[in-house]
Design a protein around this motif. Sequence first.
Motif, mmCIF file in Angstrom:
data_model
loop_
_atom_site.group_PDB
_atom_site.id
_atom_site.type_symbol
_atom_site.label_atom_id
_atom_site.label_comp_id
_atom_site.label_asym_id
_atom_site.label_seq_id
_atom_site.Cartn_x
_atom_site.Cartn_y
_atom_site.Cartn_z
ATOM 1 N N TYR A 145 7.927 3.619 -2.896
ATOM 2 C CA TYR A 145 9.286 3.866 -2.406
ATOM 3 C C TYR A 145 9.218 4.312 -0.958
ATOM 4 O O TYR A 145 8.327 5.069 -0.568
ATOM 5 N N GLU A 146 10.162 3.843 -0.158
ATOM 6 C CA GLU A 146 10.180 4.244 1.246
ATOM 7 C C GLU A 146 11.612 4.348 1.746
ATOM 8 O O GLU A 146 12.450 3.504 1.422
ATOM 9 N N LYS A 147 11.876 5.384 2.537
ATOM 10 C CA LYS A 147 13.171 5.558 3.178
ATOM 11 C C LYS A 147 12.962 5.735 4.670
ATOM 12 O O LYS A 147 12.280 6.649 5.111
ATOM 13 N N GLU A 148 13.549 4.842 5.469
ATOM 14 C CA GLU A 148 13.458 4.917 6.914
ATOM 15 C C GLU A 148 14.565 5.824 7.455
ATOM 16 O O GLU A 148 15.599 6.006 6.813
ATOM 17 N N PRO A 149 14.380 6.401 8.647
ATOM 18 C CA PRO A 149 15.420 7.247 9.237
ATOM 19 C C PRO A 149 16.747 6.498 9.386
ATOM 20 O O PRO A 149 16.780 5.369 9.866
ATOM 21 N N GLY A 150 17.837 7.116 8.935
ATOM 22 C CA GLY A 150 19.151 6.526 9.065
ATOM 23 C C GLY A 150 19.433 5.375 8.134
ATOM 24 O O GLY A 150 20.441 4.673 8.285
ATOM 25 N N ALA A 151 18.582 5.138 7.147
ATOM 26 C CA ALA A 151 18.765 4.026 6.214
ATOM 27 C C ALA A 151 18.565 4.513 4.790
ATOM 28 O O ALA A 151 18.065 5.614 4.554
ATOM 29 N N GLY A 152 18.964 3.682 3.838
ATOM 30 C CA GLY A 152 18.754 4.012 2.438
ATOM 31 C C GLY A 152 17.334 3.725 2.009
ATOM 32 O O GLY A 152 16.591 3.007 2.673
ATOM 33 N N GLY A 153 16.928 4.314 0.883
ATOM 34 C CA GLY A 153 15.593 4.103 0.367
ATOM 35 C C GLY A 153 15.522 2.914 -0.564
ATOM 36 O O GLY A 153 16.524 2.470 -1.129
ATOM 37 N N SER A 154 14.307 2.370 -0.735
ATOM 38 C CA SER A 154 14.113 1.218 -1.617
ATOM 39 C C SER A 154 12.649 1.106 -1.998
ATOM 40 O O SER A 154 11.767 1.701 -1.362
ATOM 41 N N LEU A 155 12.382 0.339 -3.039
ATOM 42 C CA LEU A 155 11.014 0.007 -3.408
ATOM 43 C C LEU A 155 10.518 -1.069 -2.447
ATOM 44 O O LEU A 155 11.195 -2.081 -2.244
ATOM 45 N N VAL A 156 9.354 -0.849 -1.849
ATOM 46 C CA VAL A 156 8.918 -1.731 -0.769
ATOM 47 C C VAL A 156 7.745 -2.637 -1.133
ATOM 48 O O VAL A 156 7.478 -3.606 -0.422
ATOM 49 N N GLY A 157 7.020 -2.358 -2.204
ATOM 50 C CA GLY A 157 5.913 -3.252 -2.503
ATOM 51 C C GLY A 157 4.935 -2.692 -3.512
ATOM 52 O O GLY A 157 5.214 -1.709 -4.217
ATOM 53 N N TYR A 158 3.755 -3.322 -3.543
ATOM 54 C CA TYR A 158 2.707 -2.982 -4.494
ATOM 55 C C TYR A 158 1.376 -2.978 -3.747
ATOM 56 O O TYR A 158 1.238 -3.561 -2.670
ATOM 57 N N GLU A 159 0.376 -2.336 -4.353
ATOM 58 C CA GLU A 159 -0.928 -2.261 -3.699
ATOM 59 C C GLU A 159 -2.041 -2.229 -4.727
ATOM 60 O O GLU A 159 -1.905 -1.615 -5.789
ATOM 61 N N PHE A 160 -3.139 -2.917 -4.403
ATOM 62 C CA PHE A 160 -4.343 -2.903 -5.233
ATOM 63 C C PHE A 160 -5.447 -2.272 -4.399
ATOM 64 O O PHE A 160 -5.852 -2.810 -3.370
ATOM 65 N N GLU A 161 -5.916 -1.106 -4.843
ATOM 66 C CA GLU A 161 -6.864 -0.311 -4.056
ATOM 67 C C GLU A 161 -8.164 -0.136 -4.830
ATOM 68 O O GLU A 161 -8.164 -0.016 -6.056
ATOM 69 N N ASN A 162 -9.272 -0.094 -4.102
ATOM 70 C CA ASN A 162 -10.586 0.061 -4.727
ATOM 71 C C ASN A 162 -11.398 1.120 -4.002
ATOM 72 O O ASN A 162 -11.481 1.121 -2.766
ATOM 73 N N THR A 163 -12.007 2.015 -4.773
ATOM 74 C CA THR A 163 -12.966 2.977 -4.242
ATOM 75 C C THR A 163 -14.341 2.624 -4.764
ATOM 76 O O THR A 163 -14.537 2.483 -5.980
ATOM 77 N N PHE A 164 -15.297 2.452 -3.838
ATOM 78 C CA PHE A 164 -16.676 2.144 -4.201
ATOM 79 C C PHE A 164 -17.558 3.320 -3.789
ATOM 80 O O PHE A 164 -17.611 3.686 -2.612
ATOM 81 N N GLN A 165 -18.238 3.924 -4.748
ATOM 82 C CA GLN A 165 -19.188 4.991 -4.448
ATOM 83 C C GLN A 165 -20.517 4.350 -4.082
ATOM 84 O O GLN A 165 -21.116 3.629 -4.889
ATOM 85 N N LEU A 166 -21.012 4.610 -2.876
ATOM 86 C CA LEU A 166 -22.197 3.910 -2.375
ATOM 87 C C LEU A 166 -23.486 4.708 -2.529
ATOM 88 O O LEU A 166 -24.569 4.130 -2.520
ATOM 89 N N THR A 167 -23.397 6.038 -2.631
ATOM 90 C CA THR A 167 -24.604 6.861 -2.749
ATOM 91 C C THR A 167 -24.453 7.861 -3.889
ATOM 92 O O THR A 167 -23.339 8.242 -4.249
ATOM 93 N N GLU A 168 -25.572 8.285 -4.437
ATOM 94 C CA GLU A 168 -25.555 9.307 -5.482
ATOM 95 C C GLU A 168 -25.216 10.660 -4.867
ATOM 96 O O GLU A 168 -25.733 11.009 -3.797
ATOM 97 N N PRO A 169 -24.335 11.442 -5.506
ATOM 98 C CA PRO A 169 -23.956 12.751 -4.955
ATOM 99 C C PRO A 169 -25.181 13.637 -4.706
ATOM 100 O O PRO A 169 -26.034 13.788 -5.578
#
Length: 246
Positions: free
Chosen positions: A87-111
């Motif tokens: 959801y996003e609302k810009e200054p002086g405008a109404g809010g709306s659903l703006v999109g979707y996202e596919f995110e990935n986290t890759f752990q590269l080293t052992e803690p």
Amino acid sequence: MITHFRFSRGACLMLFATITLAGAGRAHADDFIVYSPHVIATQTEIELRGYSFDDGRSDMGGQRAAELSVAHAFTGWWKPELYLAEYEKEPGAGGSLVGYEFENTFQLTEPGRYWADFGLLASYGRPKGGGPGEIEFGPLIEKTVGRFDHRVNLIWEKHVGAGAASGTEFRYSYAGTYAVSSAFRPGIEAYGRPDDNAYQAGPIVAGEWHVPHSSGNLEYRFGVLLGINAAAPRRTWLAQLEYEFF
């Protein structure tokens, strides 16, 4: 076993790059988060986070955004996350659903194996209704010393697809906290967007509680960022709630 692990991680990275570079997507909405590179196998997360600008200027005041996501760590090094609603609302405008996202986290080293722990963020965003998309990628770094925890993210953003602007934008972020207890970790966060000449920093508090009679934990994070220069919002309020379980 080690050979299979390395091949699987490399194959996932190559597959993700192929998918994202072929797509089209959404306009970016900065979500003000400093990611950890750590991935816990089989953990599922349901997260709601957002921000709101508090600024008397008409081009910034009233801007806010929120995101709802679900993530699941299929291995000890790969955690995909799907943003179900943005959801996003810009200054002086109404809010709306703006999109979707596919995110990935890759752990590269052992803690704890090296001087810091390293990971990689890679995501693809698609706007609702079509238009240029956006990919984000960059290293995630975390260092823990006693009760102090430090995180640094270095993220590049690039629009892709028909009509996308050329060039790549860069942002960086830092979070430092001190664990008084697991439920109370005060600290500071800082964000910089050199392409927008916007720099912010401010106090935050975070923590987590175990949910009784379950395998889950409830995490929270609240804070306020102050604009360091005139191009940044004067105040940005942050909020995040997350439920984690196995």
